[in-house]
Motif scaffolding. Sequence first.
Motif, PDB file in Angstrom:
ATOM      1  N   PRO A   9       7.202  48.487  63.187  1.00 43.20           N
ATOM      2  CA  PRO A   9       6.149  49.411  63.296  1.00 43.20           C
ATOM      3  C   PRO A   9       5.462  49.218  64.787  1.00 43.20           C
ATOM      4  O   PRO A   9       5.254  48.001  65.003  1.00 43.20           O
ATOM      5  N   LYS A  10       4.966  50.065  65.565  1.00 46.70           N
ATOM      6  CA  LYS A  10       4.425  50.094  66.858  1.00 46.70           C
ATOM      7  C   LYS A  10       3.164  50.457  66.914  1.00 46.70           C
ATOM      8  O   LYS A  10       2.199  49.796  67.478  1.00 46.70           O
ATOM      9  N   ILE A  11       2.900  51.902  66.370  1.00 53.61           N
ATOM     10  CA  ILE A  11       1.745  52.390  66.465  1.00 53.61           C
ATOM     11  C   ILE A  11       1.650  53.298  65.225  1.00 53.61           C
ATOM     12  O   ILE A  11       2.609  54.104  65.012  1.00 53.61           O
ATOM     13  N   GLY A  12       0.406  53.558  64.920  1.00 49.45           N
ATOM     14  CA  GLY A  12       0.210  54.308  63.569  1.00 49.45           C
ATOM     15  C   GLY A  12      -0.514  55.610  64.023  1.00 49.45           C
ATOM     16  O   GLY A  12      -1.543  55.358  65.020  1.00 49.45           O
ATOM     17  N   TRP A  13      -0.548  56.811  63.561  1.00 51.27           N
ATOM     18  CA  TRP A  13      -1.123  58.018  63.904  1.00 51.27           C
ATOM     19  C   TRP A  13      -1.947  58.555  62.763  1.00 51.27           C
ATOM     20  O   TRP A  13      -1.141  58.533  61.737  1.00 51.27           O
TER      21      TRP A  13
END
Length: 63
Positions: A9-13
């Motif tokens: 996981p890098k970034i959540g939106w």
Amino acid sequence: MEVDEQGQPKIGWCFVLAQALAAGDVLLAQKIALETDEMAVLARANRFSPKPTRPHRVVRRAY
């Protein structure tokens, strides 16, 4: 969720609709929005770190 080259996981939106709808309708609306204009949706979406944060330390006092 955006992932990096290793699949981590890098970034959540996160984005929600302006009005309340049934969960299935919300998911469908989000899917259609992302498919038709992903960049505009992501420009309005809230970004968050998918990595867990450290919980606050709780200090308990014996009385």
